[in-house]
Structure formats: C-alpha cells, structure tokens
Design an enzyme around this catalytic site. Sequence first.
Site, PDB file in Angstrom:
ATOM      1  N   GLY A   1     -12.795  54.512  50.584  1.00  0.00           N
ATOM      2  CA  GLY A   1     -12.900  54.534  52.047  1.00  0.00           C
ATOM      3  C   GLY A   1     -14.346  54.613  52.511  1.00  0.00           C
TER       4      GLY A   1
ATOM      5  N   ASP B   1     -15.931  58.577  57.907  1.00  0.00           N
ATOM      6  CA  ASP B   1     -16.418  59.650  57.034  1.00  0.00           C
ATOM      7  C   ASP B   1     -17.131  59.091  55.811  1.00  0.00           C
ATOM      8  OD1 ASP B   1     -15.061  61.153  58.840  1.00  0.00           O
ATOM      9  OD2 ASP B   1     -13.741  62.150  57.398  1.00  0.00           O
TER      10      ASP B   1
ATOM     11  N   GLN C   1      -4.603  54.773  55.219  1.00  0.00           N
ATOM     12  CA  GLN C   1      -4.163  54.272  56.523  1.00  0.00           C
ATOM     13  C   GLN C   1      -4.141  55.542  57.360  1.00  0.00           C
ATOM     14  OE1 GLN C   1      -3.295  53.666  59.695  1.00  0.00           O
ATOM     15  NE2 GLN C   1      -1.201  54.290  59.203  1.00  0.00           N
ATOM     16  N   SER C   2      -5.134  55.723  58.223  1.00  0.00           N
ATOM     17  CA  SER C   2      -5.396  57.046  58.797  1.00  0.00           C
ATOM     18  C   SER C   2      -4.919  57.191  60.239  1.00  0.00           C
ATOM     19  CB  SER C   2      -6.900  57.339  58.725  1.00  0.00           C
ATOM     20  OG  SER C   2      -7.594  56.530  59.663  1.00  0.00           O
TER      21      SER C   2
ATOM     22  N   TYR D   1       3.999  51.417  54.090  1.00  0.00           N
ATOM     23  CA  TYR D   1       2.618  51.104  53.722  1.00  0.00           C
ATOM     24  C   TYR D   1       1.767  52.381  53.748  1.00  0.00           C
ATOM     25  CZ  TYR D   1      -2.124  49.413  53.910  1.00  0.00           C
ATOM     26  OH  TYR D   1      -3.454  49.239  53.645  1.00  0.00           O
TER      27      TYR D   1
ATOM     28  N   SER E   1      -5.415  66.869  55.680  1.00  0.00           N
ATOM     29  CA  SER E   1      -5.516  66.767  57.138  1.00  0.00           C
ATOM     30  C   SER E   1      -4.759  67.887  57.852  1.00  0.00           C
ATOM     31  CB  SER E   1      -4.914  65.422  57.570  1.00  0.00           C
ATOM     32  OG  SER E   1      -4.692  65.407  58.956  1.00  0.00           O
TER      33      SER E   1
ATOM     34  N   GLU F   1      -3.125  67.367  60.296  1.00  0.00           N
ATOM     35  CA  GLU F   1      -1.860  66.738  60.696  1.00  0.00           C
ATOM     36  C   GLU F   1      -0.697  67.265  59.835  1.00  0.00           C
ATOM     37  OE1 GLU F   1      -1.624  64.742  63.316  1.00  0.00           O
ATOM     38  OE2 GLU F   1       0.396  63.938  63.026  1.00  0.00           O
TER      39      GLU F   1
ATOM     40  N   TYR G   1       2.440  59.556  58.426  1.00  0.00           N
ATOM     41  CA  TYR G   1       1.090  59.859  57.937  1.00  0.00           C
ATOM     42  C   TYR G   1       1.008  61.318  57.461  1.00  0.00           C
ATOM     43  CZ  TYR G   1      -3.874  61.133  58.261  1.00  0.00           C
ATOM     44  OH  TYR G   1      -5.131  61.633  57.999  1.00  0.00           O
TER      45      TYR G   1
ATOM     46  N   HIS H   1     -12.163  65.078  63.540  1.00  0.00           N
ATOM     47  CA  HIS H   1     -13.626  65.002  63.677  1.00  0.00           C
ATOM     48  C   HIS H   1     -14.000  63.571  64.044  1.00  0.00           C
ATOM     49  CE1 HIS H   1     -12.405  64.763  59.462  1.00  0.00           C
ATOM     50  NE2 HIS H   1     -13.318  63.819  59.339  1.00  0.00           N
TER      51      HIS H   1
HETATM   52  P1  NAP Z   1     -11.108  55.719  58.717  1.00  0.00           P
HETATM   53  O1  NAP Z   1     -12.323  55.551  59.534  1.00  0.00           O
HETATM   54  O2  NAP Z   1      -9.811  55.160  59.179  1.00  0.00           O
HETATM   55  O3  NAP Z   1     -11.438  55.154  57.252  1.00  0.00           O
HETATM   56  C1  NAP Z   1     -10.418  54.941  56.305  1.00  0.00           C
HETATM   57  C2  NAP Z   1     -10.993  54.183  55.130  1.00  0.00           C
HETATM   58  O4  NAP Z   1      -9.931  53.899  54.201  1.00  0.00           O
HETATM   59  C3  NAP Z   1     -11.628  52.829  55.495  1.00  0.00           C
HETATM   60  O5  NAP Z   1     -12.755  52.624  54.685  1.00  0.00           O
HETATM   61  C4  NAP Z   1     -10.524  51.854  55.132  1.00  0.00           C
HETATM   62  O6  NAP Z   1     -11.010  50.549  54.870  1.00  0.00           O
HETATM   63  C5  NAP Z   1     -10.015  52.519  53.865  1.00  0.00           C
HETATM   64  N1  NAP Z   1      -8.704  52.028  53.439  1.00  0.00           N
HETATM   65  C6  NAP Z   1      -7.621  51.771  54.214  1.00  0.00           C
HETATM   66  N2  NAP Z   1      -6.613  51.304  53.458  1.00  0.00           N
HETATM   67  C7  NAP Z   1      -7.078  51.250  52.185  1.00  0.00           C
HETATM   68  C8  NAP Z   1      -6.527  50.804  50.958  1.00  0.00           C
HETATM   69  N3  NAP Z   1      -5.283  50.309  50.884  1.00  0.00           N
HETATM   70  N4  NAP Z   1      -7.291  50.899  49.837  1.00  0.00           N
HETATM   71  C9  NAP Z   1      -8.550  51.372  49.907  1.00  0.00           C
HETATM   72  N5  NAP Z   1      -9.139  51.770  51.048  1.00  0.00           N
HETATM   73  C10 NAP Z   1      -8.404  51.710  52.170  1.00  0.00           C
HETATM   74  O7  NAP Z   1     -10.830  57.279  58.448  1.00  0.00           O
HETATM   75  P2  NAP Z   1     -11.846  58.528  58.554  1.00  0.00           P
HETATM   76  O8  NAP Z   1     -11.749  59.076  59.934  1.00  0.00           O
HETATM   77  O9  NAP Z   1     -13.152  58.148  57.986  1.00  0.00           O
HETATM   78  O10 NAP Z   1     -11.107  59.573  57.615  1.00  0.00           O
HETATM   79  C11 NAP Z   1     -11.400  59.628  56.215  1.00  0.00           C
HETATM   80  C12 NAP Z   1     -10.234  60.298  55.489  1.00  0.00           C
HETATM   81  O11 NAP Z   1     -10.037  61.612  56.013  1.00  0.00           O
HETATM   82  C13 NAP Z   1      -8.894  59.599  55.647  1.00  0.00           C
HETATM   83  O12 NAP Z   1      -8.172  59.798  54.462  1.00  0.00           O
HETATM   84  C14 NAP Z   1      -8.223  60.350  56.780  1.00  0.00           C
HETATM   85  O13 NAP Z   1      -6.827  60.229  56.688  1.00  0.00           O
HETATM   86  C15 NAP Z   1      -8.706  61.759  56.513  1.00  0.00           C
HETATM   87  N6  NAP Z   1      -8.819  62.640  57.668  1.00  0.00           N
HETATM   88  C16 NAP Z   1      -9.510  62.231  58.781  1.00  0.00           C
HETATM   89  C17 NAP Z   1      -9.668  63.106  59.838  1.00  0.00           C
HETATM   90  C18 NAP Z   1     -10.428  62.709  61.077  1.00  0.00           C
HETATM   91  O14 NAP Z   1     -10.260  63.376  62.106  1.00  0.00           O
HETATM   92  N7  NAP Z   1     -11.276  61.693  61.023  1.00  0.00           N
HETATM   93  C19 NAP Z   1      -9.128  64.414  59.760  1.00  0.00           C
HETATM   94  C20 NAP Z   1      -8.455  64.789  58.600  1.00  0.00           C
HETATM   95  C21 NAP Z   1      -8.318  63.901  57.548  1.00  0.00           C
HETATM   96  P3  NAP Z   1     -11.305  49.493  56.089  1.00  0.00           P
HETATM   97  O15 NAP Z   1     -12.667  49.892  56.627  1.00  0.00           O
HETATM   98  O16 NAP Z   1     -11.298  48.184  55.395  1.00  0.00           O
HETATM   99  O17 NAP Z   1     -10.213  49.684  57.101  1.00  0.00           O
HETATM  100  N1  GDD Z   2      -4.802  57.263  69.553  1.00  0.00           N
HETATM  101  C1  GDD Z   2      -4.394  57.622  70.781  1.00  0.00           C
HETATM  102  N2  GDD Z   2      -4.380  56.674  71.774  1.00  0.00           N
HETATM  103  N3  GDD Z   2      -4.029  58.906  71.003  1.00  0.00           N
HETATM  104  C2  GDD Z   2      -3.651  59.239  72.255  1.00  0.00           C
HETATM  105  C3  GDD Z   2      -3.627  58.320  73.305  1.00  0.00           C
HETATM  106  C4  GDD Z   2      -3.993  56.971  73.050  1.00  0.00           C
HETATM  107  O1  GDD Z   2      -3.984  56.101  73.920  1.00  0.00           O
HETATM  108  N4  GDD Z   2      -3.232  58.969  74.430  1.00  0.00           N
HETATM  109  C5  GDD Z   2      -3.011  60.240  74.090  1.00  0.00           C
HETATM  110  N5  GDD Z   2      -3.256  60.422  72.770  1.00  0.00           N
HETATM  111  C6  GDD Z   2      -3.088  61.674  72.029  1.00  0.00           C
HETATM  112  C7  GDD Z   2      -2.215  61.547  70.780  1.00  0.00           C
HETATM  113  O2  GDD Z   2      -0.833  61.550  71.131  1.00  0.00           O
HETATM  114  C8  GDD Z   2      -2.650  62.789  70.003  1.00  0.00           C
HETATM  115  O3  GDD Z   2      -1.919  63.910  70.440  1.00  0.00           O
HETATM  116  C9  GDD Z   2      -4.113  62.962  70.407  1.00  0.00           C
HETATM  117  O4  GDD Z   2      -4.335  62.115  71.545  1.00  0.00           O
HETATM  118  C10 GDD Z   2      -5.093  62.572  69.307  1.00  0.00           C
HETATM  119  O5  GDD Z   2      -4.742  61.290  68.824  1.00  0.00           O
HETATM  120  P1  GDD Z   2      -5.685  60.493  67.787  1.00  0.00           P
HETATM  121  O6  GDD Z   2      -7.056  60.425  68.312  1.00  0.00           O
HETATM  122  O7  GDD Z   2      -4.992  59.223  67.452  1.00  0.00           O
HETATM  123  O8  GDD Z   2      -5.759  61.490  66.536  1.00  0.00           O
HETATM  124  P2  GDD Z   2      -4.626  62.285  65.745  1.00  0.00           P
HETATM  125  O9  GDD Z   2      -4.782  63.738  66.072  1.00  0.00           O
HETATM  126  O10 GDD Z   2      -3.283  61.695  65.945  1.00  0.00           O
HETATM  127  O11 GDD Z   2      -5.032  62.014  64.235  1.00  0.00           O
HETATM  128  C11 GDD Z   2      -6.395  62.114  63.823  1.00  0.00           C
HETATM  129  O12 GDD Z   2      -6.642  63.429  63.369  1.00  0.00           O
HETATM  130  C12 GDD Z   2      -5.932  63.822  62.186  1.00  0.00           C
HETATM  131  C13 GDD Z   2      -6.341  65.268  61.893  1.00  0.00           C
HETATM  132  O13 GDD Z   2      -5.593  66.148  62.675  1.00  0.00           O
HETATM  133  C14 GDD Z   2      -6.629  61.065  62.728  1.00  0.00           C
HETATM  134  O14 GDD Z   2      -8.010  61.018  62.446  1.00  0.00           O
HETATM  135  C15 GDD Z   2      -5.914  61.439  61.432  1.00  0.00           C
HETATM  136  O15 GDD Z   2      -6.311  60.547  60.388  1.00  0.00           O
HETATM  137  C16 GDD Z   2      -6.306  62.872  61.060  1.00  0.00           C
HETATM  138  O16 GDD Z   2      -5.700  63.270  59.856  1.00  0.00           O
END
Ligand code: NAP
Ligand code: GDD
Length: 337
Positions: free
Chosen positions: A9, A14, A89-90, A101, A131, A133, A154, A184
Amino acid sequence: MARTAVITGVTGQDGSYLAELLLGKGYTVHGLMRRSSSFNTERIDHIYEDPHTPDRRLVLHHADLSDGVALVNLLRDVRPDEVYNLGAQSHVRVSFDAPLYTGDVTGLGALRLLEAVRASGVETRLYQASSSEMFGSTPPPQNETTPFHPRSPYGCAKVMAYWATVNYREAYGMHAVNGILFNHESPRRGETFVTRKITRAVARIQAGLQEHLYLGNLDAVRDWGYAPEYVEAMWRMLQRDEPDDYVVATGVAATVRDFLDAAFGTVGLDWERYVRHDPKYERPTEVDALIGDASKAERLLDWSPKVHYDELARIMVEADIRQLEAELSGRHVRVDR
Ligand code: NAP
Ligand code: GDD
C-alpha cells in the site's frame, strides 16, 4: 547497518508518508504497488527514483495482496527487517458494495502476508494496519481491551486480520503487531473520504466552481488525527523489543458537522448554505462514535498527537486551495504543496 523495509500500500496516504519517514531514517524501502492501467503513484512521485539510479533506496515492485506466491517470492528476495501491511480496500461504504473483494484483500490479504513471512523463512517484524472500525458499535472511549463489534464488511475483514496477526505472534513467535489506528487524514487523503470530500468542496465552492456538497450522515462522531504523526507511531511500535498491540488516536471527538464548521470556517463561509443530503452516502449499518484512548501508546511509545481536527481541517483546506489554484493556472502541483 542500514535497514530494509517492505511497505504494502505504498501508493496510499499512509504508505507515502511512511516511505518518506523510513527513507529519512536511512532505510531502503521496497514498496508494493498494484498494476494499474493509469498512473497510481501520485503520492510518491516526489520520492520516486529511476530504476537506473545506482544505490537507490526506494524500489517499487508490482504485487497484489491477492497473490500469495508473489508475496513469498518478494520477501525471499528482499529479506526485509520490517514489513508494514498498509494495503487494503480501505473504504467502508465501498465494502458494502464489494464485500467479497474487501474480505479477500483486506482480511485474507493480511493472512497471505503472514503466511508469506513463514513460507519465505525470513526473520522480520510485521506491522498490521488494524482499525478503530473494528470497535464498530461498542461505545467510546475505545482502547486495546475494548470488545470488537464491527459494522461493515471492511470492519469484519480487519477483525479477521487483527486476530490472524495475534495468532501468528502466539503460534509461531512472530514479531507481529497491530496498530489500531483511529481516523487520520491529510492533504493526501483519498478524495471520497468525508474530510477530503469536504475540504476539496470548500476550495471549489470558494472559487465559484461548485454549488453544493452532497453528504450522508452528519451526526457521526470521529476522532480525526493527522496522518504524518500516525505513521511515526507505526514505526515506533516495531522498534519495541516485545510485540504488542496499540491504539493510536487523539482522544478528541468531533462530528461531521464540527468538521464542516472548521473547514468552511477557514474561508469564512457558512456550510449550511451549501451542504445537501444524499442517502446514497449513508451506510446500511453505521459506526456512530469512535473516540480513542491512546494512553498505552503515550506511555510505552512516547507518542502523542499534536494536530486535532480543527487545525487538520485548516491544513487540508489550505492545501486544496493551493492545489486548485495551481490546476487553474495550468501548473502541476504535488498533492500536499
Ligand atoms: P489508502 O489511501 O486507501 O491506501 C490503500 C493502499 O492499498 C493503496 O496503496 C492501494 O493501492 C493499496 N491496495 C488496494 N488494494 C490492494 C491490493 N489488492 N493489493 C495491494 N495493494 C492494494 O489507505 P490509507 O488511509 O493509507 O490506510 C492505510 C491502511 O491503514 C489501510 O489498510 C487502511 O485500511 C488502514 N487504516 C486507515 C485508517 C485511516 O483513517 N486512514 C485508519 C485505520 C486503519 P492503489 O493506490 O492502487 O489504490
Ligand atoms: N465517505 C463519506 N462520504 N462519509 C460520509 C459522508 C460522505 O459523503 N457523509 C457522511 N459521512 C460519514 C460516514 O457515514 C462516517 O460516519 C464518517 O462520515 C466518516 O466516513 P469516512 O471518511 O468514509 O471514514 P470511515 O470512518 O468510514 O473510515 C475511515 O476510518 C477508519 C478508521 O476508523 C477509513 O479510513 C477506514 O479505512 C479506517 O479504517
């Protein structure tokens, strides 16, 4: 001795910050990226090194978390000291549309990587991107002992990956850790997550390019931190002698409305004039409130967050305004400059 890390990723939010951090610490970084028919390296273009550069320290490989054999071969070749599994798939909403998937990549993908470590015989430390989540409907504050009750495919996949990581630690003595990170964000956040969707809209509305912003549930409570600070916590987890699991969060709660206030407030606009409701953006089951208690990380990793949601909103709005201005003037600009 210079150390070597593998990041799955690496093209994500990140992955790009972590690659920068590790390169800055002198690591050689091997990044795994999916093959795509269009370029998917925008977040790492600024650290990209041509394959012909002698002694380059960022090496990119095509690999996919669905291909376990490729993971084994890669680990056997690279023999990393540390592996960071950030690939997934995040997107929570998308996981309802593509549950199998998501289960395959986000859940089984982590298991494939753990097995690849075993099958390659490489002695390495492994970080699993778990996460908040996973806590789902369990009320806040959430810490390392809070029971999981995931509310999305997820979240279920992440719970599976979490327990697989714990199991490989217990069964095989693997140095494997879970970072349970709360939301984040950053200027590199994917455009369809709610914070970035809002900050991009602020830039476009202010420029007269967009009239309305369609959102789903505005009452959800999240604990939004700043991604560059969170990748530092990932690295610190792997430097501990004993593998363990840690919550990483700010402890500050904000609703989507609060984030709207902060983001539109940066440019002096009232969001209520622009935001419209679209049920398409709601989830079949919602996670109402995530607020983390990161006292264990503060105590054992000496890690604490500095940026909270209101400053984060300002950072992201200003970056989106700069990016839009550059686009309109025909200049190419890095996503966070
Ligand atoms: P992101 O921006 O969606 O990045 C996900 C990465 O995974 C991208 O590089 C994507 O490639 C790659 N990927 C997707 N499908 C794949 C596959 N089949 N094989 C290999 N790589 C694949 O997510 P992020 O926000 O950086 O988060 C990083 C990790 O932390 C994820 O596992 C996410 O679930 C977890 N996480 C995120 C948060 C948050 O708030 N950001 C919080 C808790 C946990 P492409 O660039 O080609 O799409
Ligand atoms: N994406 C999105 N789009 N979210 C919306 C919208 C919209 O138009 N309107 C309201 N929301 C609300 C969602 O229902 C959710 O409660 C909140 O905004 C945050 O949504 P996201 O930004 O999509 O993040 P997330 O909390 O569902 O998931 C993210 O954080 C997780 C950690 O708690 C992702 O980064 C996950 O990969 C990560 O694990």
